[in-house]
Design an enzyme around this catalytic site. Structure first.
Site, mmCIF file in Angstrom:
data_model
loop_
_atom_site.group_PDB
_atom_site.id
_atom_site.type_symbol
_atom_site.label_atom_id
_atom_site.label_comp_id
_atom_site.label_asym_id
_atom_site.label_seq_id
_atom_site.Cartn_x
_atom_site.Cartn_y
_atom_site.Cartn_z
ATOM 1 N N ASN A 11 0.853 -1.191 0.000
ATOM 2 C CA ASN A 11 0.000 0.000 0.000
ATOM 3 C C ASN A 11 0.893 1.247 0.000
ATOM 4 O OD1 ASN A 11 -1.403 2.261 1.131
ATOM 5 N ND2 ASN A 11 -3.042 0.908 1.774
ATOM 6 N N HIS A 14 0.897 6.296 1.824
ATOM 7 C CA HIS A 14 1.589 7.295 2.646
ATOM 8 C C HIS A 14 2.754 7.976 1.933
ATOM 9 C CE1 HIS A 14 -1.291 6.775 5.636
ATOM 10 N NE2 HIS A 14 -1.053 5.478 5.759
ATOM 11 N N HIS A 47 -5.737 3.585 -1.598
ATOM 12 C CA HIS A 47 -7.052 3.939 -1.053
ATOM 13 C C HIS A 47 -7.368 5.373 -1.448
ATOM 14 C CE1 HIS A 47 -9.671 4.202 2.888
ATOM 15 N NE2 HIS A 47 -10.347 4.524 1.806
ATOM 16 N N ARG A 49 -9.550 8.071 -0.767
ATOM 17 C CA ARG A 49 -10.536 8.461 0.246
ATOM 18 C C ARG A 49 -11.401 9.588 -0.275
ATOM 19 N NH1 ARG A 49 -8.904 6.424 5.688
ATOM 20 N NH2 ARG A 49 -10.724 7.542 6.401
ATOM 21 N N ARG A 53 -7.219 12.755 1.123
ATOM 22 C CA ARG A 53 -6.149 13.213 2.030
ATOM 23 C C ARG A 53 -4.787 12.659 1.628
ATOM 24 N NH1 ARG A 53 -7.731 9.957 7.500
ATOM 25 N NH2 ARG A 53 -9.683 11.025 7.111
ATOM 26 N N GLU A 74 -8.790 0.465 -3.063
ATOM 27 C CA GLU A 74 -9.586 0.525 -1.829
ATOM 28 C C GLU A 74 -10.479 1.743 -1.870
ATOM 29 O OE1 GLU A 74 -7.615 0.698 1.890
ATOM 30 O OE2 GLU A 74 -6.378 -1.007 1.416
ATOM 31 N N THR A 105 -8.293 3.570 8.654
ATOM 32 C CA THR A 105 -9.526 2.784 8.633
ATOM 33 C C THR A 105 -9.643 2.013 9.943
ATOM 34 O OG1 THR A 105 -9.104 2.554 6.285
ATOM 35 C CG2 THR A 105 -10.867 1.204 7.195
ATOM 36 N N GLU A 155 -10.975 -9.356 3.315
ATOM 37 C CA GLU A 155 -9.713 -9.000 3.971
ATOM 38 C C GLU A 155 -10.029 -8.819 5.449
ATOM 39 O OE1 GLU A 155 -7.046 -6.329 2.043
ATOM 40 O OE2 GLU A 155 -6.293 -5.553 3.956
ATOM 41 N N HIS A 198 -3.611 -4.474 7.726
ATOM 42 C CA HIS A 198 -3.676 -3.309 8.612
ATOM 43 C C HIS A 198 -2.680 -3.409 9.765
ATOM 44 C CE1 HIS A 198 -5.819 0.508 9.022
ATOM 45 N NE2 HIS A 198 -5.251 0.483 10.210
HETATM 46 N N1 PXP Z 1 -5.773 -3.156 4.068
HETATM 47 C C1 PXP Z 1 -6.770 -2.237 4.134
HETATM 48 C C2 PXP Z 1 -8.127 -2.661 3.701
HETATM 49 C C3 PXP Z 1 -6.512 -0.932 4.584
HETATM 50 O O1 PXP Z 1 -7.502 -0.033 4.655
HETATM 51 C C4 PXP Z 1 -5.188 -0.579 4.921
HETATM 52 C C5 PXP Z 1 -4.879 0.815 5.334
HETATM 53 O O2 PXP Z 1 -5.197 1.696 4.336
HETATM 54 C C6 PXP Z 1 -4.189 -1.556 4.799
HETATM 55 C C7 PXP Z 1 -4.519 -2.845 4.396
HETATM 56 C C8 PXP Z 1 -2.758 -1.267 5.101
HETATM 57 O O3 PXP Z 1 -2.615 -0.940 6.440
HETATM 58 P P1 PXP Z 1 -1.229 -0.376 6.947
HETATM 59 O O4 PXP Z 1 -0.968 0.877 6.174
HETATM 60 O O5 PXP Z 1 -1.488 -0.127 8.387
HETATM 61 O O6 PXP Z 1 -0.203 -1.434 6.699
#
Ligand code: PXP
Length: 248
Positions: A11, A14, A47, A49, A53, A74, A105, A155, A198
């Site tokens: 992901n 960030h 993602h 949003r 953001r 996402e 999330t 998930e 997550h």
């Molecule tokens: N899976 C989903 C569905 C999420 O919403 C997120 C966070 O956006 C992640 C995985 C990844 O989480 P993290 O950034 O905490 O590793």
């Protein structure tokens, strides 16, 4: 289909968070995604949003154009996002709950309480060829509801497990791991493909990666932080190594 029995979805949200802290165009999440692909990621997760953001619409355009590996898009179950997903037809669409005031999330989607509406919502996405997944708590009612509405993938939200690790609450960690373990097996038994994500880190990933029913991990925040120290490639290669080691 990846050669890996356990896929790693990276992901890159960030990278966009850092970019947006100053406005402008750097660092570029698409560049990060291409580096992740080179380092062995099996897919990229982003993602979009409602408040934009981190990831913005042009990032999704760029990712769709640049990537050879699948994009897991996402999004919240809104009309706006459905239209965007139908325009891009990403490999996967992961539905997540979204609250404006949350930092990330925080909980899983309540599929059980909204199953009729969600069944109608996902039908066009599935018809367009996207694999739809539900981001849910490791809870049997949510797995059953996801199965009932025809989602092929779930998930499981690893947030509580990851927080317990980070805060060294070992009993809570074990309890959360027990729930994920049981629900991964249950989901698999009713025909769902099970992913987990997550908050996962080098420390917490192994017990989850060892679960044979889990087919994909989605990891972002920790990897992007680690990339500051090891570089994107080094951060991802180490995660892949730990996943493979746990898988045995
Ligand atoms: N899976 C989903 C569905 C999420 O919403 C997120 C966070 O956006 C992640 C995985 C990844 O989480 P993290 O950034 O905490 O590793």
């Amino acid at each position: 289909m990846s050669k890996n029995d356990l896929r790693l979805g990276v992901n890159i949200d960030h990278v966009a968070t850092v970019r947006n802290a100053r406005g402008g165009t750097t660092p570029d999440p698409v560049r990060a995604a291409l580096l992740a692909q080179k380092a062995g990621a099996d897919g990229i997760t982003a993602h979009l949003r409602e408040d934009r953001r981190h990831i913005i619409d042009s990032d999704i355009d760029g990712l769709m154009a640049a990537l050879d590996i699948p994009l897991n898009f996402e999004m919240a179950a809104t009309e706006e996002m459905q239209a965007i997903a139908l325009r891009h037809k990403p490999h996967a669409v992961c539905l997540v709950p979204e609250k404006r005031e949350e930092r990330t999330t925080e909980g899983g989607l309540d599929v059980a309480a909204n199953d009729n509406a969600l069944a109608a919502y996902i039908a066009p996405l599935a018809a367009a060829g996207s694999r739809v997944s539900m981001f849910i708590a490791a809870d049997q009612a949510q797995l059953d509801a996801s199965h009932r509405i025809g989602a092929p993938v779930v998930e499981l939200h690893a947030g509580a497990y990851s927080d317990a690790w980070a805060e060294e609450r070992w009993n809570d960690r074990d309890e959360e791991l027990r729930k994920i373990t049981e629900m991964a097996a249950y989901g698999h038994s009713i025909g769902l493909e099970v992913h987990v994500g997550h908050g996962l880190s080098y420390e917490s990933v192994a017990p989850i990666a060892a679960l044979p029913e889990v087919k994909e991990l989605n990891i972002g925040h920790f990897l992007m932080g680690e990339a500051l120290f090891r570089g994107m490639e080094g951060a991802i290669v180490e995660m892949r190594r730990l996943m493979d080691e746990a898988r045995g």
